[in-house]
Design a protein around this motif. Structure first.
Motif, PDB file in Angstrom:
ATOM      1  N   ILE A   1       0.876  -1.176   0.000  1.00 47.22           N
ATOM      2  CA  ILE A   1       0.000   0.000   0.000  1.00 47.22           C
ATOM      3  C   ILE A   1       0.912   1.226   0.000  1.00 47.22           C
ATOM      4  O   ILE A   1       1.713   1.401   0.923  1.00 47.22           O
ATOM      5  CB  ILE A   1      -0.919   0.025   1.234  1.00 47.22           C
ATOM      6  N   THR A   2       0.811   2.048  -1.032  1.00 47.23           N
ATOM      7  CA  THR A   2       1.652   3.240  -1.082  1.00 47.23           C
ATOM      8  C   THR A   2       1.153   4.281  -0.087  1.00 47.23           C
ATOM      9  O   THR A   2      -0.022   4.276   0.306  1.00 47.23           O
ATOM     10  CB  THR A   2       1.668   3.866  -2.492  1.00 47.23           C
ATOM     11  N   GLN A   3       2.051   5.189   0.270  1.00 47.81           N
ATOM     12  CA  GLN A   3       1.659   6.266   1.177  1.00 47.81           C
ATOM     13  C   GLN A   3       0.560   7.113   0.551  1.00 47.81           C
ATOM     14  O   GLN A   3      -0.395   7.489   1.240  1.00 47.81           O
ATOM     15  CB  GLN A   3       2.870   7.122   1.531  1.00 47.81           C
ATOM     16  N   GLN A   4       0.687   7.395  -0.739  1.00 47.63           N
ATOM     17  CA  GLN A   4      -0.318   8.212  -1.419  1.00 47.63           C
ATOM     18  C   GLN A   4      -1.676   7.509  -1.434  1.00 47.63           C
ATOM     19  O   GLN A   4      -2.702   8.125  -1.182  1.00 47.63           O
ATOM     20  CB  GLN A   4       0.118   8.520  -2.855  1.00 47.63           C
ATOM     21  N   ARG A   5      -1.674   6.208  -1.712  1.00 46.20           N
ATOM     22  CA  ARG A   5      -2.943   5.458  -1.730  1.00 46.20           C
ATOM     23  C   ARG A   5      -3.588   5.464  -0.345  1.00 46.20           C
ATOM     24  O   ARG A   5      -4.794   5.649  -0.209  1.00 46.20           O
ATOM     25  CB  ARG A   5      -2.693   4.026  -2.204  1.00 46.20           C
ATOM     26  N   MET A   6      -2.772   5.256   0.681  1.00 47.74           N
ATOM     27  CA  MET A   6      -3.307   5.266   2.044  1.00 47.74           C
ATOM     28  C   MET A   6      -3.924   6.619   2.360  1.00 47.74           C
ATOM     29  O   MET A   6      -5.029   6.694   2.897  1.00 47.74           O
ATOM     30  CB  MET A   6      -2.182   4.944   3.036  1.00 47.74           C
ATOM     31  N   ALA A   7      -3.222   7.681   2.012  1.00 51.54           N
ATOM     32  CA  ALA A   7      -3.735   9.030   2.267  1.00 51.54           C
ATOM     33  C   ALA A   7      -5.056   9.253   1.539  1.00 51.54           C
ATOM     34  O   ALA A   7      -6.015   9.769   2.121  1.00 51.54           O
ATOM     35  CB  ALA A   7      -2.707  10.074   1.828  1.00 51.54           C
ATOM     36  N   ASN A   8      -5.116   8.854   0.283  1.00 47.27           N
ATOM     37  CA  ASN A   8      -6.348   9.032  -0.499  1.00 47.27           C
ATOM     38  C   ASN A   8      -7.503   8.229   0.074  1.00 47.27           C
ATOM     39  O   ASN A   8      -8.630   8.718   0.146  1.00 47.27           O
ATOM     40  CB  ASN A   8      -6.124   8.624  -1.962  1.00 47.27           C
TER      41      ASN A   8
ATOM     42  N   CYS B   1      -8.051   7.126   3.154  1.00 45.05           N
ATOM     43  CA  CYS B   1      -8.572   7.461   4.477  1.00 45.05           C
ATOM     44  C   CYS B   1      -8.801   8.955   4.689  1.00 45.05           C
ATOM     45  O   CYS B   1      -9.280   9.352   5.740  1.00 45.05           O
ATOM     46  CB  CYS B   1      -7.693   6.882   5.568  1.00 45.05           C
ATOM     47  N   GLY B   2      -8.459   9.758   3.699  1.00 45.63           N
ATOM     48  CA  GLY B   2      -8.762  11.187   3.802  1.00 45.63           C
ATOM     49  C   GLY B   2      -7.849  11.978   4.714  1.00 45.63           C
ATOM     50  O   GLY B   2      -8.263  12.971   5.309  1.00 45.63           O
ATOM     51  N   VAL B   3      -6.611  11.535   4.834  1.00 39.99           N
ATOM     52  CA  VAL B   3      -5.618  12.333   5.557  1.00 39.99           C
ATOM     53  C   VAL B   3      -4.575  12.789   4.542  1.00 39.99           C
ATOM     54  O   VAL B   3      -4.511  12.265   3.432  1.00 39.99           O
ATOM     55  CB  VAL B   3      -4.945  11.553   6.717  1.00 39.99           C
ATOM     56  N   SER B   4      -3.753  13.736   4.911  1.00 36.36           N
ATOM     57  CA  SER B   4      -2.773  14.252   3.958  1.00 36.36           C
ATOM     58  C   SER B   4      -1.644  13.247   3.737  1.00 36.36           C
ATOM     59  O   SER B   4      -1.331  12.435   4.602  1.00 36.36           O
ATOM     60  CB  SER B   4      -2.189  15.580   4.456  1.00 36.36           C
TER      61      SER B   4
ATOM     62  N   LEU C   1       4.165   9.588   9.650  1.00 37.30           N
ATOM     63  CA  LEU C   1       3.906   8.404  10.471  1.00 37.30           C
ATOM     64  C   LEU C   1       4.751   7.213  10.034  1.00 37.30           C
ATOM     65  O   LEU C   1       4.993   6.300  10.814  1.00 37.30           O
ATOM     66  CB  LEU C   1       2.422   8.042  10.432  1.00 37.30           C
ATOM     67  N   CYS C   2       5.210   7.229   8.795  1.00 33.89           N
ATOM     68  CA  CYS C   2       6.085   6.159   8.297  1.00 33.89           C
ATOM     69  C   CYS C   2       7.542   6.409   8.654  1.00 33.89           C
ATOM     70  O   CYS C   2       8.313   5.463   8.800  1.00 33.89           O
ATOM     71  CB  CYS C   2       5.942   6.036   6.780  1.00 33.89           C
ATOM     72  N   LYS C   3       7.938   7.649   8.782  1.00 30.22           N
ATOM     73  CA  LYS C   3       9.347   7.983   8.980  1.00 30.22           C
ATOM     74  C   LYS C   3       9.724   8.342  10.404  1.00 30.22           C
ATOM     75  O   LYS C   3      10.869   8.241  10.785  1.00 30.22           O
ATOM     76  CB  LYS C   3       9.743   9.165   8.067  1.00 30.22           C
ATOM     77  N   GLU C   4       8.781   8.785  11.169  1.00 28.62           N
ATOM     78  CA  GLU C   4       9.093   9.249  12.516  1.00 28.62           C
ATOM     79  C   GLU C   4       8.327   8.427  13.540  1.00 28.62           C
ATOM     80  O   GLU C   4       7.249   7.941  13.267  1.00 28.62           O
ATOM     81  CB  GLU C   4       8.692  10.722  12.674  1.00 28.62           C
TER      82      GLU C   4
ATOM     83  N   ARG D   1      -8.009  11.891  15.407  1.00 27.66           N
ATOM     84  CA  ARG D   1      -8.823  11.924  14.184  1.00 27.66           C
ATOM     85  C   ARG D   1      -8.139  11.172  13.040  1.00 27.66           C
ATOM     86  O   ARG D   1      -8.763  10.343  12.366  1.00 27.66           O
ATOM     87  CB  ARG D   1      -9.075  13.377  13.784  1.00 27.66           C
ATOM     88  N   SER D   2      -6.856  11.434  12.829  1.00 27.73           N
ATOM     89  CA  SER D   2      -6.125  10.754  11.759  1.00 27.73           C
ATOM     90  C   SER D   2      -5.989   9.262  12.042  1.00 27.73           C
ATOM     91  O   SER D   2      -6.180   8.436  11.148  1.00 27.73           O
ATOM     92  CB  SER D   2      -4.732  11.364  11.582  1.00 27.73           C
ATOM     93  N   ALA D   3      -5.649   8.916  13.273  1.00 22.16           N
ATOM     94  CA  ALA D   3      -5.511   7.501  13.637  1.00 22.16           C
ATOM     95  C   ALA D   3      -6.821   6.764  13.412  1.00 22.16           C
ATOM     96  O   ALA D   3      -6.840   5.659  12.860  1.00 22.16           O
ATOM     97  CB  ALA D   3      -5.076   7.375  15.096  1.00 22.16           C
TER      98      ALA D   3
END
Length: 75
Positions: free
Chosen positions: A22-29, A31-34, A41-44, A51-53
């Motif tokens: 699952i790409t970061q962009q796909r995940m963002a799209n 679930c509606g987060v940036s 969240l992947c790097k740090e 809300r995001s979680a």
């Protein structure tokens, strides 16, 4: 000439996305987060806002993954 590479420690969330392709962009799209939120969240080793979680977990559960907040974060 040898190049020194630095590896960024992957978070449990990053490993999960990678394992399930699952790409970061796909995940963002989905679930509606940036994209920036997903990248962070992947790097740090940081925690998302509640809300995001919630959006991320609900999206993954809708995809039939057996995950919860504590799968990735200590909320």
């Amino acid at each position: 000439m040898m190049y020194q590479t630095t590896t960024v420690p992957e978070t449990p969330f990053a490993r999960f996305l990678s394992q399930h392709e699952i790409t970061q962009q796909r995940m963002a799209n989905m679930c509606g987060v940036s994209r920036e939120t997903v990248r962070r969240l992947c790097k740090e080793d940081s925690e998302p806002s509640v809300r995001s979680a919630r959006r991320i977990i609900i999206t993954l559960q809708d995809m039939d993954f057996k995950v919860d907040f504590d799968t990735f974060w200590d909320l």
